[in-house]
Design an enzyme around this catalytic site. Structure first.
Site, mmCIF file in Angstrom:
data_model
loop_
_atom_site.group_PDB
_atom_site.id
_atom_site.type_symbol
_atom_site.label_atom_id
_atom_site.label_comp_id
_atom_site.label_asym_id
_atom_site.label_seq_id
_atom_site.Cartn_x
_atom_site.Cartn_y
_atom_site.Cartn_z
ATOM 1 N N ILE A 225 27.113 63.961 27.807
ATOM 2 C CA ILE A 225 27.214 65.370 28.206
ATOM 3 C C ILE A 225 28.384 65.666 29.137
ATOM 4 O O ILE A 225 28.650 66.821 29.447
ATOM 5 C CB ILE A 225 25.909 65.881 28.875
ATOM 6 C CG1 ILE A 225 25.526 65.018 30.078
ATOM 7 C CG2 ILE A 225 24.791 65.971 27.862
ATOM 8 C CD1 ILE A 225 24.343 65.574 30.858
ATOM 9 N N GLY A 226 29.092 64.660 29.607
ATOM 10 C CA GLY A 226 30.208 64.961 30.501
ATOM 11 C C GLY A 226 30.953 63.720 30.917
ATOM 12 O O GLY A 226 30.497 62.601 30.711
ATOM 13 N N LYS A 227 32.148 63.928 31.512
ATOM 14 C CA LYS A 227 32.917 62.794 32.000
ATOM 15 C C LYS A 227 33.829 63.215 33.138
ATOM 16 O O LYS A 227 34.215 64.380 33.253
ATOM 17 C CB LYS A 227 33.747 62.177 30.880
ATOM 18 C CG LYS A 227 34.904 63.043 30.401
ATOM 19 C CD LYS A 227 35.865 62.232 29.551
ATOM 20 C CE LYS A 227 37.134 63.043 29.281
ATOM 21 N NZ LYS A 227 38.177 62.217 28.666
ATOM 22 N N GLY A 228 34.162 62.233 33.999
ATOM 23 C CA GLY A 228 35.111 62.444 35.077
ATOM 24 C C GLY A 228 36.242 61.449 34.930
ATOM 25 O O GLY A 228 36.435 60.854 33.876
ATOM 26 N N PHE B 44 36.645 58.474 36.273
ATOM 27 C CA PHE B 44 36.217 57.091 36.030
ATOM 28 C C PHE B 44 34.719 56.987 35.810
ATOM 29 O O PHE B 44 34.160 55.912 35.761
ATOM 30 C CB PHE B 44 36.640 56.175 37.193
ATOM 31 C CG PHE B 44 36.070 56.583 38.517
ATOM 32 C CD1 PHE B 44 34.869 56.061 38.972
ATOM 33 C CD2 PHE B 44 36.733 57.486 39.321
ATOM 34 C CE1 PHE B 44 34.340 56.435 40.188
ATOM 35 C CE2 PHE B 44 36.210 57.864 40.551
ATOM 36 C CZ PHE B 44 35.020 57.337 40.982
ATOM 37 N N VAL C 246 28.680 60.791 31.981
ATOM 38 C CA VAL C 246 27.266 61.153 32.109
ATOM 39 C C VAL C 246 26.659 61.288 30.721
ATOM 40 O O VAL C 246 27.264 61.869 29.815
ATOM 41 C CB VAL C 246 27.094 62.486 32.881
ATOM 42 C CG1 VAL C 246 25.610 62.788 33.081
ATOM 43 C CG2 VAL C 246 27.812 62.440 34.224
ATOM 44 N N ASP D 274 31.456 69.811 49.467
ATOM 45 C CA ASP D 274 32.021 70.248 48.185
ATOM 46 C C ASP D 274 31.090 71.207 47.453
ATOM 47 O O ASP D 274 30.872 71.088 46.238
ATOM 48 C CB ASP D 274 32.326 69.028 47.303
ATOM 49 C CG ASP D 274 33.472 69.295 46.324
ATOM 50 O OD1 ASP D 274 34.202 70.294 46.519
ATOM 51 O OD2 ASP D 274 33.642 68.517 45.374
#
Length: 347
Positions: free
Chosen positions: A29-32, A34, A37, A146
């Site tokens: 469902i997602g990525k950053g 490094f 998810v 944040d």
């Protein structure tokens, strides 16, 4: 009777370590930069979670190990209905894993990008829930640093939950917090002192909440600040800018801001993980077996240096199991009640 008994999940074994093998991977469902998810289901309880996994080598190379450990340390001590709570953390040779609450409503940034116009009553509810979460964090001496629409997730009932404690910090009497950290458009003025570093406190989170509330109502932020805006420019904006409050907003809302069923995500993440991803989760076992053979062949100084850091990471990683913590807490309560049973009977 027999059918009911067989359908139950096996009892929780507090001595068993939770690992990657205890989960079924359902979808990405997602990525950053490094970390990625995916949605997972725990095999024994059938409960659904979000699993964040971070590549160890990339964390070491980008000097992010300390931040990951700090996030784990903070999250294992927190539990609140309006936070994204940590349930398990574990590791293998390649990755570090964090298993957290699964929230299917998407983040507020996603909804803003979909041109959703939030009603004032809805934003008031969000603010109330976020205030409770921030008040809880303050009681635990945590500054999130944040708060922004990207880090606020909705559940299927429309309630908000704060996520991403990657740059959160703990405020103590001994150490003053002066590090500039956060996302510039949401950071408080006291974090941009250009002459000398000044300490700041929990108020920076309340400022970020005010900016977020304004953006949810008006679909744009009150100050024209971008991620690449210089510190001096930001200081000038705060001194000279006039914040506009639309006439349609209630006086209560203006006063407050002045004081400070479907999966909502980009479906390309799924394609990228299953088709384009070079190290997909479902091929992890084969990959690790091959990696073990390759490691024995590579004895360069650079590889040895990296291996040393990876071994330190392996040793110091914080393993966490909220079910085990709860189970232990329940045992203590049972023992306490048993010891004080006579007093309760008398009452």
């Amino acid at each position: 009777m027999g059918a009911n008994t067989s359908s139950k999940s096996p009892p929780f074994d507090e001595n068993e370590d939770v690992t990657f093998d205890h989960f079924e991977i359902l979808r990405a469902i997602g990525k950053g930069s490094f970390g990625k998810v995916c949605v997972v289901q725990k095999n024994d309880t059938k409960k659904m979670y979000a699993m964040k996994y971070m590549n160890k080598q990339k964390c070491v190379e980008r000097n992010e190990v300390r931040n990951v450990f700090k996030e784990l340390q903070i999250m294992q001590g927190l539990e609140h209905p309006f936070l994204v709570n940590l349930w398990y953390s574990f590791q293998d040779e390649e990755d570090m894993f964090m298993v957290v609450d699964l929230l299917l409503g998407g983040d507020l940034r996603y909804h803003l990008q979909q041109n959703v116009r939030f009603q004032e009553g809805t934003v008031k509810l969000f603010i109330c829930e976020l205030v409770l979460a921030l008040d809880y964090l303050q009681s635990r001496h945590i500054i999130h640093r944040d708060i922004k629409p990207d880090n606020i997730l909705l559940d299927e009932h429309g309630h908000v939950h704060i996520t991403d404690f990657n740059i959160a910090t703990m405020l103590t009497k001994e150490i003053q917090v002066t590090t500039i950290a956060g996302t510039k458009p949401y950071m408080a003025p006291e974090m941009f002192n250009s002459t000398k570093p000044t300490g700041y406190s929990f108020a920076v989170d309340w400022w970020s909440l005010g900016i977020t509330a304004y953006e949810l109502l008006r679909t744009r932020r009150p100050y024209h600040i971008r991620s690449n805006t210089s510190t001096n420019e930001i200081a000038h904006v705060f001194k000279t800018a006039t914040v506009m409050y639309p006439a349609a907003w209630s006086t209560d809302m203006v006063s407050l801001i002045k004081k400070k069923g479907r999966l909502n995500c980009d479906p390309t993440f799924e394609l990228e993980e299953m088709i384009l991803e070079s190290k997909p989760l479902h091929k992890k076992k084969k990959r690790l077996a091959k990696k073990e053979k390759d490691t024995s062949k590579n004895n360069s100084s650079q590889a040895c240096h990296l291996q040393k850091h990876l071994e330190m990471l392996q040793r110091d990683f914080i393993v966490f199991n909220r079910e085990k913590v709860r189970h232990h807490h329940d045992d203590i309560q049972t023992i306490t009640l048993a010891k004080s049973g006579g007093a309760y009977k008398d009452n």
